[in-house]
Design an enzyme around this catalytic site. Structure first.
Site, PDB file in Angstrom:
ATOM      1  N   HIS A  81       0.875  -1.100   0.043  1.00 11.49           N
ATOM      2  CA  HIS A  81      -0.095   0.002  -0.015  1.00 11.49           C
ATOM      3  C   HIS A  81       1.005   1.373   0.023  1.00 11.49           C
ATOM      4  O   HIS A  81       1.931   1.208   0.689  1.00 11.49           O
ATOM      5  CB  HIS A  81      -0.831   0.028   1.123  1.00 11.49           C
ATOM      6  CG  HIS A  81      -1.992  -0.997   1.367  1.00 11.49           C
ATOM      7  ND1 HIS A  81      -3.119  -1.237   2.147  1.00 11.49           N
ATOM      8  CD2 HIS A  81      -1.971  -2.294   0.754  1.00 11.49           C
ATOM      9  CE1 HIS A  81      -3.798  -2.116   2.009  1.00 11.49           C
ATOM     10  NE2 HIS A  81      -3.087  -2.880   1.126  1.00 11.49           N
ATOM     11  N   GLU A  83       0.653   4.249   1.350  1.00 11.48           N
ATOM     12  CA  GLU A  83       0.728   4.750   2.855  1.00 11.48           C
ATOM     13  C   GLU A  83       1.799   4.005   3.656  1.00 11.48           C
ATOM     14  O   GLU A  83       2.717   4.659   4.149  1.00 11.48           O
ATOM     15  CB  GLU A  83      -0.638   4.876   3.407  1.00 11.48           C
ATOM     16  CG  GLU A  83      -1.649   5.363   2.584  1.00 11.48           C
ATOM     17  CD  GLU A  83      -2.682   4.675   1.686  1.00 11.48           C
ATOM     18  OE1 GLU A  83      -3.621   4.919   1.356  1.00 11.48           O
ATOM     19  OE2 GLU A  83      -1.991   3.390   1.708  1.00 11.48           O
ATOM     20  N   CYS A 111      -5.753   2.272   5.589  1.00 14.16           N
ATOM     21  CA  CYS A 111      -6.442   1.102   6.265  1.00 14.16           C
ATOM     22  C   CYS A 111      -5.482   1.052   7.629  1.00 14.16           C
ATOM     23  O   CYS A 111      -4.675   1.779   8.002  1.00 14.16           O
ATOM     24  CB  CYS A 111      -6.171  -0.026   5.316  1.00 14.16           C
ATOM     25  SG  CYS A 111      -4.444  -0.646   5.427  1.00 14.16           S
ATOM     26  N   CYS A 114      -1.807   0.382   7.582  1.00 18.91           N
ATOM     27  CA  CYS A 114      -1.091   1.687   7.011  1.00 18.91           C
ATOM     28  C   CYS A 114      -1.016   2.598   8.204  1.00 18.91           C
ATOM     29  O   CYS A 114      -0.257   3.251   8.538  1.00 18.91           O
ATOM     30  CB  CYS A 114      -1.543   2.275   5.761  1.00 18.91           C
ATOM     31  SG  CYS A 114      -1.440   1.266   4.306  1.00 18.91           S
TER      32      CYS A 114
END
Length: 186
Positions: A81, A83, A111, A114
């Site tokens: 991801h 992030e 999420c 992250c």
């Protein structure tokens, strides 16, 4: 990941009441909305590269220092991801004080995985385009624990703001996901 400056960011035009910028009137540089718009552009780049639509960037003292887009599919890595990649980069490349002065701009609310990385990295602020709960209504596969809740439960003090560009971010998600489904992974 690129470390560079970006100009010519788009202005909000969709009129959605969530498409606001708490820093309107700040003449010093790009606004929160402009940075989130850039994160949405990065999410578009993720889709063009064969991934799902998520993008993020880090701003330190008014300068973009790093950008990422989702690579979960092309890297066959469920943790790729943007992030989390940025939180890891910041932990390696920036000192504690710099991380505390950073703002992470994300196309979509980070999420829980992250958010935990953001907390451990000590990123000072997060601003996102669309809430995870809103995306979950479309996809049915989002863990809907808010980023701010993860930070709070971890004892952190990262400021979390959003959604500020819901319509723009959801337009991209809808173009990718179409009808709601429970068979997708981020």
């Amino acid at each position: 990941m690129s470390a560079s400056e970006h100009g010519g960011m788009s202005d909000p035009t969709d009129g959605d009441p969530t498409d606001r910028d708490p820093t309107d009137g700040d003449e010093a540089g790009p606004t929160d909305r402009e940075y989130v718009d850039r994160a949405i552009e990065l999410a578009e780049e993720a889709v063009e590269a064969g991934n799902t639509p998520f993008g993020a960037l880090l701003v330190l003292d008014g300068e973009i220092v790093a950008e990422e887009h989702n690579e979960t599919l092309t890297e066959d890595d469920l943790s790729a991801h943007p992030e989390l990649a940025l939180a890891r980069w910041a932990g390696r490349e920036l000192d504690v004080d710099e991380r505390a002065r950073c703002t992470m701009y994300a196309s979509t609310e980070p999420c829980p995985m992250c958010a935990t990385g953001i907390h451990y990295a000590g990123i000072g602020r997060v601003v996102f385009g669309v809430a995870g709960e809103t995306l979950d209504a479309l996809t049915g596969d989002v863990v809907t624990i808010p980023c701010a809740e993860v930070i709070r439960r971890g004892g952190g003090d990262t400021e979390v703001e959003g959604p500020i560009a819901e319509a723009a971010a959801m337009t991209l998600h809808e173009s990718v996901y179409g009808e709601p489904s429970r068979d997708r992974t981020r």
